[in-house]
Enzyme design. Structure first.
Site, short mmCIF file in Angstrom:
data_model
loop_
_atom_site.label_atom_id
_atom_site.label_comp_id
_atom_site.label_asym_id
_atom_site.label_seq_id
_atom_site.Cartn_x
_atom_site.Cartn_y
_atom_site.Cartn_z
CG ASP A 403 -35.07 97.71 -19.02
OD1 ASP A 403 -35.64 98.59 -19.66
OD2 ASP A 403 -35.62 96.72 -18.55
NE ARG A 611 -45.23 99.15 -16.12
CZ ARG A 611 -44.27 98.90 -17.00
NH1 ARG A 611 -43.05 99.32 -16.77
NH2 ARG A 611 -44.51 98.20 -18.07
NE ARG A 805 -43.56 107.83 -24.42
CZ ARG A 805 -44.60 107.24 -23.91
NH1 ARG A 805 -44.69 105.93 -23.93
NH2 ARG A 805 -45.56 107.92 -23.36
CG ASN A 835 -37.48 95.58 -23.51
OD1 ASN A 835 -36.96 94.80 -22.72
ND2 ASN A 835 -38.07 96.68 -23.12
#
Lengths: 1130, 370
Positions: A403, A611, A805, A835
């Site tokens: 990740d 970000r 994405r 996630n």
């Protein structure tokens, strides 16, 4: 009848979608017949057994395992059929294994019982008929009103009715549930009387389900002679069992789920089991050995009947059969003979191997927990091992899926800059302006320009309002005193410039660090969020005035929408909607003419690795608001499909907004992220970054981590490249895939694996979620598999792959795809957030990072480490060592049992195939349990054929064991041949010695038990010394167990032969060992045979390790005995 | 296949679950102990086997093994052994008639004698063995057909022998003592040795029948029931093994220390041989004086009371006269094996040295760690 039965079994309510609860267990309205519904009580039972069912249940479960069952069958055959070895020989080890496992499980269950007892007997206060009654926790029933005071854990799932705080909130931490230690706010159900005694209400809610973050219900409140009021209940009203009350003196709540139906209890279900590649190898080897066993038994049975067919052999006068034997049917006799041979040779599949492997794995995993290099002083925690089954798998990893946020990066956000109406603002510490708010001349605006003050302030207000951040209250401070807080803030406000330090001390709490960064960023520009009280958000603006906004609705963030909004009403009566979210999700919802100015900034920021979030707003007219409000309320009250309905309303509300600006938040790289990635790549591991982030941001992170080098050629398969031409997307996809495939796969010189030759062109591959789903879910069936293959081949030839994405499920999809690709490579997923859970569960090895995004990843992982940098040691050192250890353990176990049983097999040729065992029963039993088990266990725990520091320095060493190198058929055959050779040497060496059994200087002769004992002695010594030769790392423990077990063998043999054992029917070994040692010839033959057996071993080592390592080198990279020495070192 | 389900991991989820019942106290924040053991940094000896370390070992082994081997070989060659096959399978042999006419029921025993000449005198103590071939004393049914507690003098086992003894457990309703196939098939040929001196007279060679069994067997493992006095009474109520001519308490009536279960011939027989061709110690011929050899060279007669049939299972019977050295009886195997392994080591040592030397000159930097 059936219904009653169902009810008895508690299955009745299962079929109903919701349950109805009477608060205080009083009938809701008098005219309805009150049937107290049956719910389970609040007893937590996590234990598996009771005193009564422990034995049968545990035994049943243990014998369900095939290995145990196999040994049980062998044991039963021994009991029923007349077999060469007594049932004790296989019964004792089996009994040992079963007992040890039973004791372990019993102990664990006892601990569970104890924990259950503590929880169940905990005293809680229940309000009943206006009185406060102290009860045991297990006696709580659904509908009881329970009172909980500060720092207590909730005894069951409660709906919050009343809080001691004025604003009807309470704070909880769910540290013991999901590990998140931040305070979460929960709200009371609105419109509830202060006097709970008077409360008459029913709650309708869904049936228990394990999702911690979902709850749907509604509450009907009946007032005297009034229409009942309905209130919606959501997760914010539900207090979960196991969570702890904080910052709130006491609360009252009504129990909705109790006992085993609480969300915590429902979450106990174990994860699916993962099996390591080593285990699969073991199974393959087992099959081979089973075949050997069967063929041995078959050969012996056949030869037996051939031999017996000669006259006078079957039943000579000196050795007559019993009448029963004579009567037995020939075929039945053949079958029992076959079984007998099976029993005789069954030691070739050792029951003790499973025990040893289990112990090795369990104890081995402790070393990971103990490693102080994994200790992180910040969170004061070390590594966590959730499964010990996969230790060796850590040494076999070929693909790492990581990740980005929180894993490669720190998830420690810092506000860097923002852009308002296309003007760039960068915060500087040494700002000349009073408010620290300045404009830099970015590449976009040549002249220092500022947006209008009005827009600036709107933007900052948006930052201050659009979030779910809470202000952490100082613990000393008296709660519920808004005034006190205000005073304090005012005091600070006077100081003006020095606003930050105490502010930071006060701190903000939020579920996502981005939000904190944004709120803190707004503080720098003069807008301070003071907190939320009674649905009013307070902001301290630049003029040190407190602005109040009534918070009407929060449209929560979710990963699908990728944005969140708030609807507030200002003092002036305007209703505003502020929305922030990812650019892709905001841009389509704002006026297009505003987009371009901002998009440039966003893209540039993303490229720099920041970000980005876009901020938009819209004024809501009274009608619009009324409509939205009604829609939201209705959706929230829905019991069914609440999520979908809410989503629809959200999407409807969040349209036609106008864009104000964008923010850029920096997420720093984890410490040593680049070094870790580099050494993992050096170890031949391919790294894929799977992130939900934007492509540009992720790409820059990849560059920063040195996953992509300057000379890496990037192959992009994203929406942008797909929309390039005039072609349809599918056609373009096809074209690109073929092109990249040609580049990355076909042009590579054959026979060279891409990642191994460093000088040729490196490729990096980038794909985004949309393109990936096109690749995976292609409309044409035929193309779909073709695309998948092309995609995989391209990826396998790239040094690094970036997937951006990604939805969580797509991450798992990718992992699954790679996992099931050709050669089924071993995959590892590492992540820190919720996630990443799906990919952590999907991969062979799942690693959780104890990061800032809560503990869900850690809970679902196999191993959890505090920081990414620890992955290096975990794989390169621990993984490598455990793989080598367990591989050696497995091979050694098969080897030692082969050369144990082979002489026994050969002996059949000399004893008329009569199943006469060569060794005494005690030796047969103890060989695997006592004489040879400890040294290999110590080896498999302590061996460091290469010391840890060297392993960490030379990542390339990891490649030496890639692809299960030590457990492939090659090494297996080598070990097997060695076992055969040793077996032959042992047997025939002693056989030729016994061509004249007069071996003593007094002329007396030795018998068959002496023969067996000599073979066995040679066997034990050779097998142990072979391990000693393989041991590269002699700690005192190794010395102790190796020499100790040899000494134990000698002492035991003396002892065993020294006494007439009253419980033995035959004193076979009486003084055999002592007599044996009194013969010089036997000594000489033992020494000779041991040396002869080990000679090839020594030779192999010497030839494989020829003269190269100079002393210091040798000391560093101690050469592995058991596998090929690395060429790089020569 | 078997390991698949053999895992105790399914319980692993539970303890952690149970601990979280305890509430907030469950969170551990302990720093791992910094001990050498836990950090896998125990001081360790890391031996490296290289040519340098192994080479000397090879030479040393070679140098030790070859002399030992030569010594063993010479010793074995110096042992004198003379073997006489008296089965009587061959029509020319003197025991042919006895072998052919054999029946269990005959009351008169068949006697035959074999003449042989010792070329060389046997100087030291001579051990007389009988050898049987193709006799499966190690057959499982045979090996287990005994009752050790009966042989150890246990009264209850005497009257109620173990089931393992079937079908030699009872005879005519009475328990057999000693029971079992091994005891039943006790070797019962009587062998006598005569030396024919220069003037033609036959002199019986004195044969010592004690000291042929293991000391521990005779004194620990085997014991007569009810002490050694009056064995007839002790064995009352038992039957003799079916193939025996006389009961166990008459095996050696002359010597109470060698009678019953502790008869040494019996004990020797009861120690089952490892291989189907075996020898067992029968008698010892003690050296009388240092001047005369135990068995001077010359002509001998072996008198055999032929009781033991072996032709039915194609067996052979032998008598072996052998001297004994420190290594036991004659067996060239050990000597040859030692010489072979020793020279192999030496040879390998030389080969390694050559390789080492070559390598060394190519890479002068590589030196041998010592």
């Amino acid at each position: 009848m059936l219904r009653r039965l169902n009810r008895l079994l508690g299955g009745d309510e299962r079929r109903v979608d919701s349950r109805t609860i009477y608060v205080g267990r009083q009938p809701g309205s008098t005219n309805e017949a009150f049937i107290p519904p049956k719910f389970c009580d609040n007893r937590i039972v996590s234990s598996k057994y009771t005193v009564w069912n422990f034995l049968p249940k545990n035994l049943f479960e243990q014998f369900r395992r095939i290995a145990n069952f196999y040994f049980l069958i062998i044991f039963l055959v021994q009991v029923i059929v007349d077999t060469p070895t007594s049932p004790v020989t296989s019964g004792l080890p089996l009994f040992f294994v079963i007992t040890v496992t039973a004791i372990k499980q019993g102990y664990e269950d006892w601990l569970r019982h104890k924990a259950d007892y503590e929880v169940n007997k905990y005293r809680v206060t229940v309000l009943e008929d206006g009185r406060r009654i102290s009860k045991e926790s297990e006696k709580i029933k659904v509908g009881d009103v329970v009172e909980v005071v500060e720092d207590e854990t909730f005894p069951c799932d409660l709906i919050l009715l009343q809080s001691s705080r004025d604003d009807g909130t309470c704070f909880v931490t769910t540290a013991s549930l999901d590990g998140e230690s931040n305070h979460k706010t929960h709200y009371t159900v609105p419109d509830i009387e202060k006097d709970l005694e008077m409360l008459c209400a029913t709650i309708e809610c869904e049936q228990p389900q394990p999702d911690l973050y979902k709850f749907v219900g509604r509450m009907q409140i009946y007032r005297n002679n009034q229409e009942s009021v309905v209130r919606s209940l959501g997760p914010e009203n539900l207090l979960l069992k196991g969570a702890t009350l904080k910052n709130t003196k006491k609360i009252c709540g009504v129990a909705v789920y109790t006992g085993m139906e609480t969300k915590m209890a429902l979450n106990y279900q174990g994860k699916s089991q993962k099996r390591s590649a080593v285990e699969k190898s073991i199974n393959a080897f087992l099959l081979v050995y089973l075949c050997i066993l069967l063929s041995k038994a078959l050969v012996c049975t056949t030869l037996k009947y051939v031999w017996q067919s000669k006259p006078g052999q079957d039943e000579p006068w000196y050795n007559e059969k019993t009448p029963r034997e004579k009567e037995t049917n020939l075929y039945l006799k053949m079958f029992t003979d076959f079984l007998s041979f099976m029993v005789l040779f069954n030691f070739i599949i050792p029951v003790s191997m499973y025990v040893t492997v289990e112990m090795q794995k369990f104890l081995g995993s402790l070393f990971i927990t103990w490693d102080k290099d994994f200790f992180d002083p910040e969170i004061k925690e070390g590594a966590l091992v959730n499964t010990s089954d996969l230790n060796e798998e850590l040494g076999q990893v070929e693909y790492v899926f990581t990740d980005k946020t929180g894993t490669l990066t720190q998830n420690n956000m810092e506000f860097i800059e923002c852009c308002i109406d296309g003007f760039q603002y960068t915060y500087r510490d040494t700002a000349s302006e009073l408010d620290g708010f300045c404009v830099t001349d970015g590449p976009v605006s040549k002249l220092p320009q500022k947006a209008s003050t009005e827009r600036e302030e709107l933007f900052l207000r948006a930052l201050c309002l659009c979030h779910t951040v809470q202000v952490k209250e100082p613990t000393e401070q008296d709660q519920g005193q808004g005034g006190g807080l205000l005073d304090q803030v005012d005091g600070l406000g006077v100081d003006g410039e020095v606003l930050q330090p105490p502010q930071e001390e006060k701190g903000f709490i939020a579920s996502s660090p981005d939000e904190i960064a944004l709120v803190k960023g707004a503080v720098r520009y003069g807008f301070t969020f003071l907190g939320l009280e009674n649905k009013v958000m307070k902001i301290l603006n630049r003029n040190k005035d407190v602005e109040m906004y009534e918070l009407l609705h929060v449209l929560n963030f979710d990963p699908v929408r990728r944005r969140m909004s708030v609807i507030v009403r200002s003092r002036s009566g305007d209703t505003l909607l502020f929305c922030k979210g990812a650019d892709a999700s905001i841009f389509p919802r704002v006026r297009q003419e505003e987009v371009e100015r901002i998009r440039m900034h966003v893209d540039r920021n993303a490229k720099e690795g920041y970000r980005t979030l876009c901020v938009a707003y819209k004024y809501l007219s009274a009608e619009e608001y009324a409509q939205a409000d009604a829609g939201l309320r209705e959706a929230r009250l829905a019991l069914q499909d609440r999520e979908e309905k809410l989503m629809a309303v959200y999407n409807q509300v969040e349209t036609g907004m106008s864009l104000i600006g964008a923010t850029a938040v920096e997420d720093r790289l984890q410490e040593e992220a680049a070094e870790t990635m580099e050494s993992l790549q050096g170890a031949g591991i391919k790294i894929w970054v799977l992130t939900g982030d934007k492509m540009e941001t992720a790409k820059s992170t990849c560059y920063a981590c040195r996953l992509f080098q300057r000379n890496t050629e990037l192959l992009e398969l994203t929406v942008r490249t797909l929309e390039d031409g005039r072609m349809r997307r599918e056609a373009r996809l096809h074209e690109l895939l073929i092109e990249y495939h040609k580049k990355a796969v076909q042009d590579v010189p054959p026979g060279v694996t891409r990642s191994w030759c460093s000088d040729s062109q490196d490729y990096g591959f980038i794909i985004d979620g949309a393109s990936l789903s096109m690749v995976l879910n292609c409309s044409h069936e035929s193309n779909s598999s073709l695309y998948k293959n092309l995609f995989l081949q391209i990826c396998q030839n790239c040094t690094a792959v970036l997937c951006c994405r990604m939805a969580p499920l797509q991450k798992a999809q990718i992992v699954k795809m790679v996992k099931n690709s050709k050669g089924s490579p071993i995959t590892l997923s590492i992540g820190d957030g919720a996630n990443d859970v799906s990919m952590i569960l999907e991969a062979h090895v799942g690693i959780g990072i104890k990061g800032k995004e809560g503990r869900q990843a850690v809970r679902n992982s196999d191993y959890a480490i505090p920081k990414l940098k620890h992955l290096k040691k975990l794989l390169l050192a621990h993984g490598h060592l455990y793989y080598v250890r367990i591989a050696h353990l497995v091979q050694y176990f098969f080897y030692k049992n082969l050369c144990f049983i082979l002489p026994q097999f050969l002996y059949q040729f000399f004893c008329g195939y009569s199943q006469q065992p060569l060794y005494d029963a005690a030796y047969l039993t103890m060989y695997n349990i006592c004489f040879t088990s400890m040294p290999i266990l110590a080896y498999s725990l302590l061996e460091q054929h290469i010391c840890i520091d060297v392993l960490l320095e030379n990542a390339t060493l990891y490649r030496a064991i890639a692809k299960n190198a030590m457990l492939r058929w090659g090494p297996f055959i080598k070990w097997t041949l060695q076992g055969v050779f040793h077996g032959l040497v042992f047997f025939f060496g002693v056989r030729y010695l016994f061509s004249n059994p007069a071996l003593q200087n007094n002329g007396q002769v030795f018998g068959n038990w002496s023969y067996g004992t000599i073979v066995f002695t040679v066997l034990v010594f050779t097998v142990t010394l072979k391990l000693a030769l393989d041991t590269r790392h002699w700690t005192w423990l190794n010395h102790f167990v190796i020499w100790g077990s040899l000494a134990f063998y000698v002492v035991f043999s003396f002892f065993w032969g020294g006494i007439i054992w009253p419980f033995l029917s035959q004193q076979r070994l009486c003084s055999v060992f002592a007599k044996m040692l009194s013969s010089l010839s036997v000594w000489l033959v033992i020494i000779l045979l041991i040396l002869l057996s080990l000679l090839p071993e020594i030779l192999l080592v010497v030839f494989r390790n020829p003269f190269a390592p100079r002393p210091r080198q040798a000391a560093a990279a101690v050469t592995p005995l058991s596998y090929k020495h690395l060429k790089e070192h020569e | 296949m078997m390991a698949s389900s053999y895992s105790t991991k399914e319980e692993d989820g539970h303890p952690s679950g149970a601990s979280s019942h305890g509430g907030p106290g469950a969170v551990k924040s302990k720093k791992p102990d910094n001990t050498a053991f836990k950090q896998q940094r125990l001081p360790a000896w890391q031996p490296i086997l290289t040519a340098g370390t192994v080479l000397p070992a090879f030479f040393v082994i070679g140098l030790i093994f070859i002399p030992i081997g030569i010594g063993l070989y010479v010793t074995s060659n110096n042992i004198k052994e003379y073997e006489i096959d008296y089965t009587g399978a061959d029509i020319n042999s003197s025991c042919y008639s006895c072998a052919k006419s054999y029946s269990w029921n005959s009351t008169t025993s068949c006697v035959c004698s074999v003449e042989f000449i010792l070329e060389q005198p046997f100087e030291s103590n001579v051990f007389m063995y009988y050898g049987l071939s193709n006799f499966y004393q190690n057959h499982r049914r045979y090996v287990k057909s005994r009752d050790d507690s009966q042989l150890n003098g246990d009264q209850s086992a005497l009257m109620n022998p173990s089931k393992e003894c079937e079908p030699y457990r009872t005879s005519d309703g009475k328990p057999i003592a000693p029971c079992g196939a091994i005891a039943n098939s006790l070797f019962n040929d009587t062998l006598e040795l005569y030396y024919v001196d220069s003037n033609g007279t036959r002199n019986a060679v004195p044969l010592v029948k004690k000291g042929i069994a293991w000391y521990t067997d005779k004194h620990v493992k085997f014991r007569n029931p009810g002490g050694n006095n009056n064995l007839t009474v002790a064995f009352q109520g038992t039957a003799k093994p079916v193939n025996w001519a006389k009961p166990v308490y008459e095996l050696d009536p002359s010597d109470p220390d060698n009678n019953g279960f502790i008869n040494e011939d019996f004990i020797v027989w009861m120690r089952t041989a490892a291989l189907p061709t075996f020898r067992k110690l029968y008698r010892i011929i003690q050296k009388k004086s240092s001047t005369t050899p135990t068995l001077p060279s010359g002509k001998y007669f072996l008198n055999i009371t032929y009781n033991y049939p072996v032709l039915s299972f194609d067996g052979r019977k032998r008598v072996i006269l052998s001297t004994i050295s420190w290594m036991g009886g004659k067996n060239p195997f050990l000597g040859i094996a030692y010489i072979t392994v020793g020279s192999m080591c030496f040879f390998l040592g030389v080969v390694l040295l050559i390789i080492h030397h070559k390598y060394d000159t190519r890479n002068s930097s590589a030196d041998i760690p010592n």
